[in-house]
Design an enzyme around this catalytic site. Structure first.
Site, PDB file in Angstrom:
ATOM      1  N   ASN A 257       0.874  -1.173   0.000  1.00  0.00           N
ATOM      2  CA  ASN A 257       0.000   0.000   0.000  1.00  0.00           C
ATOM      3  C   ASN A 257       0.909   1.219   0.000  1.00  0.00           C
ATOM      4  OD1 ASN A 257      -1.840   2.014   0.445  1.00  0.00           O
ATOM      5  ND2 ASN A 257      -2.304   1.437   2.557  1.00  0.00           N
TER       6      ASN A 257
ATOM      7  N   LYS B 249       0.161   4.220  -0.364  1.00  0.00           N
ATOM      8  CA  LYS B 249      -0.503   5.412   0.188  1.00  0.00           C
ATOM      9  C   LYS B 249      -0.275   6.618  -0.735  1.00  0.00           C
ATOM     10  CE  LYS B 249       0.045   3.462   4.745  1.00  0.00           C
ATOM     11  NZ  LYS B 249      -0.050   3.639   6.168  1.00  0.00           N
TER      12      LYS B 249
ATOM     13  N   HIS C 244      -9.499   1.059   4.589  1.00  0.00           N
ATOM     14  CA  HIS C 244      -8.269   1.269   5.361  1.00  0.00           C
ATOM     15  C   HIS C 244      -8.575   2.236   6.512  1.00  0.00           C
ATOM     16  CE1 HIS C 244      -4.215   2.510   6.391  1.00  0.00           C
ATOM     17  NE2 HIS C 244      -3.787   1.437   5.755  1.00  0.00           N
TER      18      HIS C 244
ATOM     19  N   GLU D 237      -7.043   4.639   7.689  1.00  0.00           N
ATOM     20  CA  GLU D 237      -6.806   6.062   7.390  1.00  0.00           C
ATOM     21  C   GLU D 237      -8.004   6.655   6.663  1.00  0.00           C
ATOM     22  OE1 GLU D 237      -2.985   5.597   5.487  1.00  0.00           O
ATOM     23  OE2 GLU D 237      -2.122   5.025   7.417  1.00  0.00           O
TER      24      GLU D 237
ATOM     25  N   GLU E  34      -5.687  -4.985  10.411  1.00  0.00           N
ATOM     26  CA  GLU E  34      -4.631  -4.010  10.656  1.00  0.00           C
ATOM     27  C   GLU E  34      -4.930  -3.230  11.933  1.00  0.00           C
ATOM     28  OE1 GLU E  34      -2.518  -2.853   6.809  1.00  0.00           O
ATOM     29  OE2 GLU E  34      -4.286  -1.599   6.930  1.00  0.00           O
TER      30      GLU E  34
ATOM     31  N   GLY F 184       2.278   2.089  10.651  1.00  0.00           N
ATOM     32  CA  GLY F 184       3.240   3.178  10.480  1.00  0.00           C
ATOM     33  C   GLY F 184       3.935   3.581  11.767  1.00  0.00           C
TER      34      GLY F 184
ATOM     35  N   SER G   3       3.192  -2.307  10.378  1.00  0.00           N
ATOM     36  CA  SER G   3       4.642  -2.346  10.593  1.00  0.00           C
ATOM     37  C   SER G   3       5.256  -3.712  10.296  1.00  0.00           C
ATOM     38  CB  SER G   3       4.991  -1.901  12.020  1.00  0.00           C
ATOM     39  OG  SER G   3       4.577  -0.564  12.219  1.00  0.00           O
TER      40      SER G   3
ATOM     41  N   GLY H  36       2.656  -1.254   4.284  1.00  0.00           N
ATOM     42  CA  GLY H  36       2.730   0.175   3.972  1.00  0.00           C
ATOM     43  C   GLY H  36       4.164   0.579   3.690  1.00  0.00           C
ATOM     44  N   GLY H  37       4.811   1.168   4.690  1.00  0.00           N
ATOM     45  CA  GLY H  37       6.150   1.737   4.531  1.00  0.00           C
ATOM     46  C   GLY H  37       7.145   0.839   3.801  1.00  0.00           C
TER      47      GLY H  37
HETATM   48  C1  PEP Z   1      -0.891   0.078   6.024  1.00  0.00           C
HETATM   49  O1  PEP Z   1      -1.032   1.270   5.967  1.00  0.00           O
HETATM   50  O2  PEP Z   1      -1.727  -0.672   5.485  1.00  0.00           O
HETATM   51  C2  PEP Z   1       0.259  -0.448   6.756  1.00  0.00           C
HETATM   52  C3  PEP Z   1       0.234  -1.693   7.135  1.00  0.00           C
HETATM   53  O3  PEP Z   1       1.278   0.420   6.986  1.00  0.00           O
HETATM   54  P1  PEP Z   1       2.714   0.098   7.647  1.00  0.00           P
HETATM   55  O4  PEP Z   1       3.171  -1.220   7.064  1.00  0.00           O
HETATM   56  O5  PEP Z   1       3.573   1.230   7.263  1.00  0.00           O
HETATM   57  O6  PEP Z   1       2.481  -0.016   9.112  1.00  0.00           O
END
Ligand code: PEP
Length: 252
Positions: free
Chosen positions: A9, A11, A97, A99, A169, A175, A215, A236-237
């Site tokens: 993702n 983002k 999600h 967010e 999640e 994040g 994460s 994500g990251g």
């Molecule tokens: C996400 O936003 O779906 C996510 C899992 O982010 P991160 O891996 O950065 O925690």
């Protein structure tokens, strides 16, 4: 047997040029060193979908949008419909999600409209759920997640449910660098699978891929993915770095 899936993702990151470069790097690494039995998905911004779809091997890499409109078409300025997303070559949609739920007020009612459109159009929703830290601290995460599912995907028919992917999640892990422990992740995914078994059937529950997100990194993917109910990750990251993303894909 249910699919193993690792979905990135991105983002609101990367320009189109940067995104295409990243996708090409992921593509190269996946083709040469990637675990063959893992479905790899790149969740890009809307603006990148078509260019990314055209720059990777579609036999190996799937493409997701990170959202979609709740209407099929019409006077909804700024919205991007499911058929528009499909026309780019994308075949997955990340939906609900945290967010989007938090910053853009995506309610269960809105998510249900989107889910119906995605399924109608033959795309695959990656449906996200998960609790905030206060809920985890109060120990009511199971009830919270159950309510999210009761209000959305548990309205689906068995046939529809079998077409979706679920991503758990925990918001406190997104994040933040603070991953849920392997046990916390496994427990919640087993709980979700149990809810599906109770509501639909054990065989349906066994068919559905449930991912962990929050994460997830090259260093913890292997342990997370070794759990019986964890079928992959929403990343994500770490999905913004091709080598890190590959390590997660190869975490199986
Ligand atoms: C996400 O936003 O779906 C996510 C899992 O982010 P991160 O891996 O950065 O925690």
């Amino acid at each position: 047997m249910r699919k193993k899936i690792v979905a990135g993702n991105w983002k609101c990151n990367t320009t189109v040029k940067e995104g295409v470069e990243l996708a090409k790097s992921v593509n190269e690494l996946v083709l040469t060193r990637g675990a063959k039995d893992v479905v790899v998905v790149l969740g890009t911004p809307f603006t990148h979908l078509n260019s990314v779809a055209e720059s990777v091997d579609r036999n190996r890499i799937q493409i997701a949008s990170q959202n979609c409109a709740a209407e099929s078409k019409g006077a909804f300025t700024g919205e991007v419909s499911v058929s528009m997303i499909q026309s780019t070559g994308a075949n997955y949609v990340i939906l609900g999600h945290s967010e989007r739920r938090e910053y853009y007020n995506e309610t269960s009612e809105i998510l249900n409209k989107k889910l119906a459109l995605i399924l109608e159009q033959g795309l695959i929703p990656i449906y996200c759920c998960g609790e905030a830290l206060t809920i985890r601290e109060a120990g009511t995460q199971n009830e919270f997640v159950k309510q999210q599912l009761d209000e959305t995907i548990f309205y689906l028919t068995e046939e529809q449910l079998l077409k979706i992917v679920i991503a758990y999640e925990p918001i406190w892990a997104i994040g933040t660098g603070k991953t849920a422990t392997t046990q916390q992740a496994q427990d919640m995914l087993a709980y979700i699978r149990g809810l599906i078994a109770a509501k639909y059937s054990k065989s349906v529950a066994e068919e559905i891929s449930i991912l962990y997100g929050g994460s997830c990194s090259a260093s913890n993917a292997n342990e997370l993915f070794s759990q019986p109910d964890i079928d992959g990750g929403l990343i994500g990251g770490a999905s913004l770095k091709a080598e890190d993303f590959l390590s997660i894909i190869n975490g199986y």
